[in-house]
Design a protein around this motif. Sequence first.
Motif, PDB file in Angstrom:
ATOM      1  N   SER A  25      65.733 122.073  60.313  1.00  0.00           N
ATOM      2  CA  SER A  25      66.421 122.328  60.661  1.00  0.00           C
ATOM      3  C   SER A  25      68.335 121.317  59.272  1.00  0.00           C
ATOM      4  CB  SER A  25      66.825 122.311  61.715  1.00  0.00           C
ATOM      5  OG  SER A  25      66.852 121.124  62.308  1.00  0.00           O
ATOM      6  N   ILE A  28      70.240 122.245  55.069  1.00  0.00           N
ATOM      7  CA  ILE A  28      69.244 122.465  54.171  1.00  0.00           C
ATOM      8  C   ILE A  28      69.388 122.931  52.795  1.00  0.00           C
ATOM      9  CG2 ILE A  28      66.562 123.708  54.721  1.00  0.00           C
ATOM     10  CD1 ILE A  28      66.858 123.445  57.552  1.00  0.00           C
ATOM     11  N   SER A  30      67.513 124.616  49.793  1.00  0.00           N
ATOM     12  CA  SER A  30      66.038 125.240  49.228  1.00  0.00           C
ATOM     13  C   SER A  30      65.804 124.219  47.896  1.00  0.00           C
ATOM     14  CB  SER A  30      66.382 126.377  48.809  1.00  0.00           C
ATOM     15  OG  SER A  30      67.671 126.980  48.267  1.00  0.00           O
ATOM     16  N   SER A  53      61.296 123.636  44.454  1.00  0.00           N
ATOM     17  CA  SER A  53      61.695 124.699  45.197  1.00  0.00           C
ATOM     18  C   SER A  53      60.881 125.975  44.261  1.00  0.00           C
ATOM     19  CB  SER A  53      63.294 124.396  44.519  1.00  0.00           C
ATOM     20  OG  SER A  53      63.955 124.335  43.925  1.00  0.00           O
ATOM     21  N   ARG A  71      55.358 127.010  50.399  1.00  0.00           N
ATOM     22  CA  ARG A  71      56.843 126.734  51.461  1.00  0.00           C
ATOM     23  C   ARG A  71      56.631 127.984  51.762  1.00  0.00           C
ATOM     24  NH1 ARG A  71      60.545 122.979  47.971  1.00  0.00           N
ATOM     25  NH2 ARG A  71      61.887 124.402  49.192  1.00  0.00           N
ATOM     26  N   ASN A  73      60.928 129.132  52.368  1.00  0.00           N
ATOM     27  CA  ASN A  73      61.856 129.581  52.251  1.00  0.00           C
ATOM     28  C   ASN A  73      62.880 129.499  53.365  1.00  0.00           C
ATOM     29  OD1 ASN A  73      61.812 127.044  50.776  1.00  0.00           O
ATOM     30  ND2 ASN A  73      62.101 128.785  48.499  1.00  0.00           N
ATOM     31  N   ASN A  76      62.696 127.822  56.748  1.00  0.00           N
ATOM     32  CA  ASN A  76      62.743 126.587  56.122  1.00  0.00           C
ATOM     33  C   ASN A  76      61.584 126.167  57.187  1.00  0.00           C
ATOM     34  OD1 ASN A  76      64.940 127.233  55.181  1.00  0.00           O
ATOM     35  ND2 ASN A  76      65.877 127.214  57.373  1.00  0.00           N
ATOM     36  N   THR A  77      60.178 126.442  56.210  1.00  0.00           N
ATOM     37  CA  THR A  77      59.024 124.983  56.647  1.00  0.00           C
ATOM     38  C   THR A  77      57.818 125.220  55.576  1.00  0.00           C
ATOM     39  OG1 THR A  77      59.526 126.438  58.502  1.00  0.00           O
ATOM     40  CG2 THR A  77      56.980 125.492  58.331  1.00  0.00           C
TER      41      THR A  77
END
Length: 119
Positions: A25, A28, A30, A53, A71, A73, A76-77
């Motif tokens: 959080s 952020i 990506s 990424s 991941r 995106n 956001n995890t």
Amino acid sequence: QVQLVESGGGLVQAGGSLRLSCAASGRIFSTDTMGWYRQSPGKQRELVARITSGGSTNYADSVKGRFTISRDNAKNTVYLQMNSLKPEDTAVYYCNAMRVVLSTTTNYWGQGTQVTVSS
């Protein structure tokens, strides 16, 4: 600033599986490379797995074929699926976000989650 919160650690028997999650959080990007590191008592923190990424991954030799990093995106995890766990995988696992802007690298760290593998 980026805040990283790990979850999913715990106690598992050798041969078992765990899935770690890292929720990011704040500010952020990506484009950040995300990774998992671990540190056991008396040892230096070491890279476990990393994902760019674009989805390129690399793993420590000791976990290749057993661990998988991924991941999401949109959420956001970052995840670390750990299979065929061994007692030597016991450590505190830390989530990392590495940001490179021009020639400056900034690392962000979570607080860590304990993974204990019993024999």
